[in-house]
Motif scaffolding. Structure first.
Motif, PDB file in Angstrom:
ATOM      1  N   ALA A 297      -3.443   4.901   4.498  1.00 48.32           N
ATOM      2  CA  ALA A 297      -4.889   5.125   4.481  1.00 48.32           C
ATOM      3  C   ALA A 297      -5.408   5.380   3.070  1.00 48.32           C
ATOM      4  O   ALA A 297      -6.599   5.568   2.876  1.00 48.32           O
ATOM      5  N   GLY A 298      -4.515   5.408   2.103  1.00 47.55           N
ATOM      6  CA  GLY A 298      -4.961   5.514   0.715  1.00 47.55           C
ATOM      7  C   GLY A 298      -4.942   6.928   0.147  1.00 47.55           C
ATOM      8  O   GLY A 298      -5.561   7.182  -0.883  1.00 47.55           O
ATOM      9  N   ASP A 299      -4.250   7.849   0.818  1.00 45.20           N
ATOM     10  CA  ASP A 299      -4.149   9.226   0.329  1.00 45.20           C
ATOM     11  C   ASP A 299      -3.642   9.247  -1.126  1.00 45.20           C
ATOM     12  O   ASP A 299      -2.605   8.665  -1.445  1.00 45.20           O
ATOM     13  N   ALA A 300      -4.406   9.932  -1.989  1.00 45.67           N
ATOM     14  CA  ALA A 300      -4.130   9.847  -3.429  1.00 45.67           C
ATOM     15  C   ALA A 300      -2.772  10.444  -3.800  1.00 45.67           C
ATOM     16  O   ALA A 300      -2.022   9.869  -4.592  1.00 45.67           O
ATOM     17  N   GLU A 301      -2.447  11.584  -3.215  1.00 40.74           N
ATOM     18  CA  GLU A 301      -1.189  12.268  -3.517  1.00 40.74           C
ATOM     19  C   GLU A 301       0.013  11.398  -3.137  1.00 40.74           C
ATOM     20  O   GLU A 301       0.939  11.195  -3.926  1.00 40.74           O
ATOM     21  N   ASN A 302      -0.047  10.855  -1.926  1.00 42.42           N
ATOM     22  CA  ASN A 302       1.068  10.032  -1.444  1.00 42.42           C
ATOM     23  C   ASN A 302       1.184   8.740  -2.252  1.00 42.42           C
ATOM     24  O   ASN A 302       2.278   8.270  -2.547  1.00 42.42           O
ATOM     25  N   ARG A 303       0.029   8.210  -2.583  1.00 40.46           N
ATOM     26  CA  ARG A 303       0.029   6.976  -3.364  1.00 40.46           C
ATOM     27  C   ARG A 303       0.660   7.230  -4.747  1.00 40.46           C
ATOM     28  O   ARG A 303       1.412   6.411  -5.261  1.00 40.46           O
ATOM     29  N   GLN A 338      -1.028  -5.651   2.003  1.00 38.34           N
ATOM     30  CA  GLN A 338      -1.820  -4.662   2.732  1.00 38.34           C
ATOM     31  C   GLN A 338      -3.319  -4.943   2.740  1.00 38.34           C
ATOM     32  O   GLN A 338      -3.953  -4.875   3.786  1.00 38.34           O
ATOM     33  N   PRO A 339      -3.891  -5.324   1.582  1.00 40.65           N
ATOM     34  CA  PRO A 339      -5.343  -5.554   1.589  1.00 40.65           C
ATOM     35  C   PRO A 339      -5.760  -6.726   2.485  1.00 40.65           C
ATOM     36  O   PRO A 339      -6.937  -6.863   2.804  1.00 40.65           O
ATOM     37  N   GLN A 340      -4.811  -7.561   2.904  1.00 35.92           N
ATOM     38  CA  GLN A 340      -5.175  -8.761   3.663  1.00 35.92           C
ATOM     39  C   GLN A 340      -5.040  -8.582   5.178  1.00 35.92           C
ATOM     40  O   GLN A 340      -5.411  -9.461   5.948  1.00 35.92           O
ATOM     41  N   LEU A 341      -4.448  -7.451   5.583  1.00 35.71           N
ATOM     42  CA  LEU A 341      -4.058  -7.351   6.993  1.00 35.71           C
ATOM     43  C   LEU A 341      -5.230  -7.267   7.971  1.00 35.71           C
ATOM     44  O   LEU A 341      -5.210  -7.910   9.021  1.00 35.71           O
ATOM     45  N   ALA A 342      -6.252  -6.500   7.594  1.00 38.00           N
ATOM     46  CA  ALA A 342      -7.393  -6.356   8.502  1.00 38.00           C
ATOM     47  C   ALA A 342      -8.005  -7.736   8.760  1.00 38.00           C
ATOM     48  O   ALA A 342      -8.353  -8.084   9.889  1.00 38.00           O
ATOM     49  N   ASP A 343      -8.074  -8.523   7.698  1.00 36.12           N
ATOM     50  CA  ASP A 343      -8.655  -9.853   7.807  1.00 36.12           C
ATOM     51  C   ASP A 343      -7.817 -10.769   8.708  1.00 36.12           C
ATOM     52  O   ASP A 343      -8.358 -11.563   9.482  1.00 36.12           O
ATOM     53  N   VAL A 344      -6.504 -10.636   8.616  1.00 39.24           N
ATOM     54  CA  VAL A 344      -5.628 -11.439   9.473  1.00 39.24           C
ATOM     55  C   VAL A 344      -5.920 -11.124  10.940  1.00 39.24           C
ATOM     56  O   VAL A 344      -6.086 -12.033  11.771  1.00 39.24           O
ATOM     57  N   VAL A 345      -6.025  -9.840  11.238  1.00 37.53           N
ATOM     58  CA  VAL A 345      -6.287  -9.459  12.630  1.00 37.53           C
ATOM     59  C   VAL A 345      -7.653  -9.986  13.074  1.00 37.53           C
ATOM     60  O   VAL A 345      -7.796 -10.502  14.188  1.00 37.53           O
ATOM     61  N   GLU A 346      -8.640  -9.909  12.175  1.00 40.88           N
ATOM     62  CA  GLU A 346      -9.971 -10.441  12.511  1.00 40.88           C
ATOM     63  C   GLU A 346      -9.891 -11.930  12.831  1.00 40.88           C
ATOM     64  O   GLU A 346     -10.450 -12.393  13.812  1.00 40.88           O
ATOM     65  N   GLU A 347      -9.180 -12.657  12.007  1.00 39.13           N
ATOM     66  CA  GLU A 347      -9.034 -14.106  12.241  1.00 39.13           C
ATOM     67  C   GLU A 347      -8.378 -14.386  13.590  1.00 39.13           C
ATOM     68  O   GLU A 347      -8.798 -15.270  14.330  1.00 39.13           O
ATOM     69  N   LEU A 348      -7.346 -13.619  13.874  1.00 45.57           N
ATOM     70  CA  LEU A 348      -6.639 -13.822  15.143  1.00 45.57           C
ATOM     71  C   LEU A 348      -7.557 -13.515  16.322  1.00 45.57           C
ATOM     72  O   LEU A 348      -7.518 -14.188  17.354  1.00 45.57           O
ATOM     73  N   LYS A 349      -8.378 -12.497  16.139  1.00 49.75           N
ATOM     74  CA  LYS A 349      -9.320 -12.140  17.208  1.00 49.75           C
ATOM     75  C   LYS A 349     -10.349 -13.254  17.377  1.00 49.75           C
ATOM     76  O   LYS A 349     -10.631 -13.692  18.485  1.00 49.75           O
ATOM     77  N   THR A 382       1.405  -3.841  11.449  1.00 54.16           N
ATOM     78  CA  THR A 382       2.860  -3.840  11.669  1.00 54.16           C
ATOM     79  C   THR A 382       3.571  -4.831  10.742  1.00 54.16           C
ATOM     80  O   THR A 382       2.944  -5.573   9.983  1.00 54.16           O
ATOM     81  N   TYR A 383       4.894  -4.810  10.872  1.00 57.50           N
ATOM     82  CA  TYR A 383       5.773  -5.790  10.224  1.00 57.50           C
ATOM     83  C   TYR A 383       5.289  -7.203  10.566  1.00 57.50           C
ATOM     84  O   TYR A 383       5.265  -8.103   9.723  1.00 57.50           O
ATOM     85  N   ALA A 384       4.865  -7.377  11.824  1.00 56.25           N
ATOM     86  CA  ALA A 384       4.393  -8.684  12.291  1.00 56.25           C
ATOM     87  C   ALA A 384       3.117  -9.106  11.561  1.00 56.25           C
ATOM     88  O   ALA A 384       2.990 -10.257  11.123  1.00 56.25           O
ATOM     89  N   THR A 385       2.169  -8.173  11.426  1.00 57.48           N
ATOM     90  CA  THR A 385       0.908  -8.499  10.746  1.00 57.48           C
ATOM     91  C   THR A 385       1.209  -8.929   9.310  1.00 57.48           C
ATOM     92  O   THR A 385       0.654  -9.906   8.805  1.00 57.48           O
ATOM     93  N   THR A 386       2.096  -8.172   8.669  1.00 53.69           N
ATOM     94  CA  THR A 386       2.447  -8.490   7.288  1.00 53.69           C
ATOM     95  C   THR A 386       3.064  -9.880   7.208  1.00 53.69           C
ATOM     96  O   THR A 386       2.746 -10.667   6.313  1.00 53.69           O
ATOM     97  N   ASP A 387       3.936 -10.195   8.152  1.00 55.08           N
ATOM     98  CA  ASP A 387       4.570 -11.511   8.110  1.00 55.08           C
ATOM     99  C   ASP A 387       3.556 -12.639   8.336  1.00 55.08           C
ATOM    100  O   ASP A 387       3.700 -13.734   7.773  1.00 55.08           O
ATOM    101  N   LEU A 388       2.536 -12.368   9.143  1.00 53.35           N
ATOM    102  CA  LEU A 388       1.502 -13.391   9.342  1.00 53.35           C
ATOM    103  C   LEU A 388       0.695 -13.589   8.054  1.00 53.35           C
ATOM    104  O   LEU A 388       0.434 -14.720   7.642  1.00 53.35           O
ATOM    105  N   ALA A 389       0.342 -12.484   7.414  1.00 49.95           N
ATOM    106  CA  ALA A 389      -0.395 -12.584   6.145  1.00 49.95           C
ATOM    107  C   ALA A 389       0.454 -13.326   5.112  1.00 49.95           C
ATOM    108  O   ALA A 389      -0.060 -14.120   4.314  1.00 49.95           O
ATOM    109  N   THR A 390       1.751 -13.082   5.159  1.00 51.01           N
ATOM    110  CA  THR A 390       2.671 -13.710   4.209  1.00 51.01           C
ATOM    111  C   THR A 390       2.691 -15.225   4.412  1.00 51.01           C
ATOM    112  O   THR A 390       2.704 -15.991   3.443  1.00 51.01           O
TER     113      THR A 390
END
Ligand code: ARG
Length: 654
Positions: A297-303, A338-349, A382-390
């Motif tokens: 989610a972009g937490d600064a400390e963890n990042r 990571q920045p592409q994943l939301a878009d992949v899901v949108e396309e699939l939808k 997920t791993y799957a979403t990442t592989d689709l974006a890839t």
């Protein structure tokens, strides 16, 4: 020239006039199993006889009459029920050999329609122990990269590093709670690895504690069901018998799970270190997951910590790659997408491919019960979403027409679902292939683990290979009839080549789809199907030139001496050497490096027979000696080229 291909083409022109789909019959033109049946055999007359309604020998006779191989072969012969034996003309072999001899590429022609292939291999998960499975992927992937490139395809290697997964949550949690600062400063990755293992273990403990009651309940339920079934059971009830058998086997496996869970719990609770830690961190499992979510989610400390951990982890991996002389064109880890994943899901939808089910976004595929989950209930990709974006990236940016994934067979279902989804998403013309491979097993029959089970462990494994190789080389050198020939530095250099070659070859020469047992002695043996044997054969050929006091470069200028394949062993070796391109095509076709290792092993054997039976240095006839030296030269070049394509080096002396 690829002799097999030429012969198949000749048969094709006849077969396509006889049957609609000649492919399977053409594929039955094969190298002869035994030299007594000639060099090649066509075994298609038998199955054709059924289709054509004629006795097989008659079919064979018709084929012989029609197929035009007179420029290539002696008159074909029919043997047994209808085998067609083909023996190549020796002068053709000599002529072809002369071409191989002068060809830089050993007459291996580049493919006519090159593909743009992205090959995904190695792909370890950082900070998590890199295991021998990743080594196998690395070695097979690198070999395929080299072989396919040599054949003229346009290759791009991409190390799909797991740098964004749940292991980071574990490390973040571990770092916050258990870090040994001094150890971290000295060897960050070793410490992160320890933290990963610690958190993993404690999490596993708590999950097991949570699931045990459920398991016990299931056990007692199943026990009752077995008792009831036994009481009702009647001898001749076949259906009942089957049911009872199934129930009993279920019972047994549940019982095993309970025992396993109980012993894991006891092990932790009785441990002086783990016991108190487990008690003090009751929510470690969910808390570690939370750390992952925060990172995503972009937490600064963890990042910030991730940015600090990642380079150290990559450095350690690169040490292994450098030692293996392996380079990647790209190393785009999971985090890159990571920045592409939301878009992949949108396309699939939008395409109606992904739909909501129990709060998750899922793709349902006809042949699979389970959905392909592209976004979990908690919103995580997920791993799957990442592989689709890839896939999308590799097609759009890397212009792939084909993507190969050199990944453990246990991920088979993931890839089938991934490919199924990609096809429906619009990538139906893309060639997607899971180049799957089996598990490396230990002598105990369980998956092989390096001693310390982490990245450093893999380094230890390479060290051990090299030190074992050094011992072998030293013993061998000291036993030479005229005394040792190598100094300490040379021995070390050769040990490196032999040790690493041994490890790589072990991964390559087993059919990749099979599991195999890791065995040091077999791996480095000087006889048998090993890299060491081939490396020795290579050094032996180089030794012949030294003994004959002839420069290999000079012999290449001697166009005045023709190649003669008069002796049976010369002819056999010559033919074997001509078949290099055939072996490479077969390897590329099936993506199986073991087809190339087989070929090289047979080549080393053919050389050995030739050398036993045909004098080279001691041959008095100058023309014969030169011709034989040419055979030796091509043998050495073929072995060297073949081994290099497998990522294995050679040494002129051993
Ligand atoms: N990191 C994964 C693992 O270690 C392998 C990744 C393989 N490549 C891919 N595109 N899924 O299991």
């Amino acid at each position: 020239m690829n002799l097999l291909e030429v012969l198949r083409n000749r048969f094709q022109s006849v077969l396509q006039k006889k049957v609609e789909d000649p492919c399977r019959y053409i594929a039955m033109v094969l190298p002869a199993q035994n030299a007594q049946f000639g060099d090649y055999q066509a075994n298609c007359a038998m199955p054709l006889s059924k289709v054509l309604g004629k006795p097989p020998r008659e079919v064979a006779a018709d084929l012989i009459a029609e197929v035009d191989v007179s420029d290539l072969c002696e008159p074909p012969e029919i043997a047994g029920p209808g085998f067609i034996n083909l023996k190549l003309k020796t002068d053709l072999l000599e002529q072809e050999f002369a071409e191989v001899f002068t060809s830089e590429r050993l007459s291996v022609e580049p493919v006519k329609s090159p593909e743009k292939i992205v090959i995904d291999y190695s792909s370890p998960n950082v900070a998590k122990p890199m295991h021998v499975g990743h080594l196998r992927s690395t070695v097979i992937g690198d070999a395929l990269y080299k072989i396919l490139s040599f054949l003229g395809h346009d290759l791009t290697s991409d190390n799909h590093i797991g740098d964004w997964g749940t292991q980071f949550g574990m490390i973040l949690y571990g770092y916050r709670n258990f870090v040994d600062q001094e150890a971290y400063e000295k060897e960050p990755v070793a410490e992160l690895s320890r933290l990963y293992r610690l958190v993993n273990k404690l999490s596993e403990y708590h999950t097991t504690v949570e699931t045990l009651p459920g398991l016990e309940w299931k056990l007692s339920e199943t026990e009752q069901a077995v008792n009831a079934a036994e009481a009702e059971f009647e001898q001749d009830d076949k259906q009942g018998k089957k049911q009872l058998k199934k129930l009993r086997s279920d019972l047994e496996s549940i019982r095993q799970s309970v025992t396993k869970a109980e012993s894991l719990i006891a092990e932790i609770e009785q441990d002086e270190i783990y016991g108190p830690l487990a008690a003090a961190h009751p929510n470690i499992h969910t808390d570690a997951r939370l750390e992952t979510s925060k990172l995503h989610a972009g937490d600064a400390e963890n990042r910030k910590l991730w940015d600090e951990f990642l380079p150290a982890c990559l450095d350690v991996m690169n040490v292994i790659y450098n030692r293996l002389h392996i380079k990647f064109d790209y190393s785009l880890g999971e985090s890159f997408y990571q920045p592409q994943l939301a878009d992949v899901v949108e396309e699939l939808k939008a395409k109606g491919l992904a739909e909501e089910s129990q709060g998750a976004m899922c793709v349902f595929l006809p042949d699979f019960k389970a959905p392909f989950i592209v976004q979990k209930q908690d919103g995580a990709f997920t791993y799957a979403t990442t592989d689709l974006a890839t896939i999308r990236y590799r097609v759009e940016k890397l212009e792939a027409t084909s993507i190969l994934y050199v990944v453990d067979a246990r991920q088979g279902e993931h890839f089938q679902m991934l490919f199924g989804t990609a096809r429906r998403w619009g990538y139906e013309n893309l060639n997607l292939q899971h180049v799957s491979f089996g598990t490396v097993m230990g002598q105990d029959g369980k998956p092989f683990k390096t001693r310390s089970g982490d990245t450093v462990g893999l380094g230890d494994l390479l060290d051990e290979a090299i030190s074992r190789a050094l011992a072998i080389i030293t013993t061998n050198d000291e036993a030479k009839p005229n005394g040792p020939e190598l100094d300490e530095a040379e021995r070390k250099q050769i040990a490196e080549i032999v040790g690493l070659g041994g490890i790589k070859y072990a991964d390559l020469h087993h059919n990749r789809e099979s599991d195999y047992i890791f065995d040091w002695d077999k791996m480095l043996s000087m006889t048998g199907d090993t890299a060491t044997y081939m490396q020795y054969a290579y050094a032996r050929v180089c030794g012949i030139f030294r003994k004959a006091d002839v420069e290999r470069e000079d012999i290449r200028q001697r166009d005045d001496v023709p190649i003669r394949l008069a002796h049976e062993a010369e002819r056999a070796l010559g033919l074997q050497l001509l078949r290099f391109s055939e072996a490479l095509s077969a390897t590329a076709q099936d993506l199986k490096p073991n087809l190339l290792t087989n070929y090289l092993f047979e080549t080393a054997n053919a050389f050995s027979t030739f050398y036993d039976r045909c004098p080279v240095v001691k041959e008095n006839d100058e023309a014969v000696r030169m011709s034989r030296l040419k055979l030796c030269d091509v043998t050495a070049r073929t072995l060297k080229q073949g081994l290099n394509l497998l990522g294995i080096e050679t040494s002129e002396r051993m």
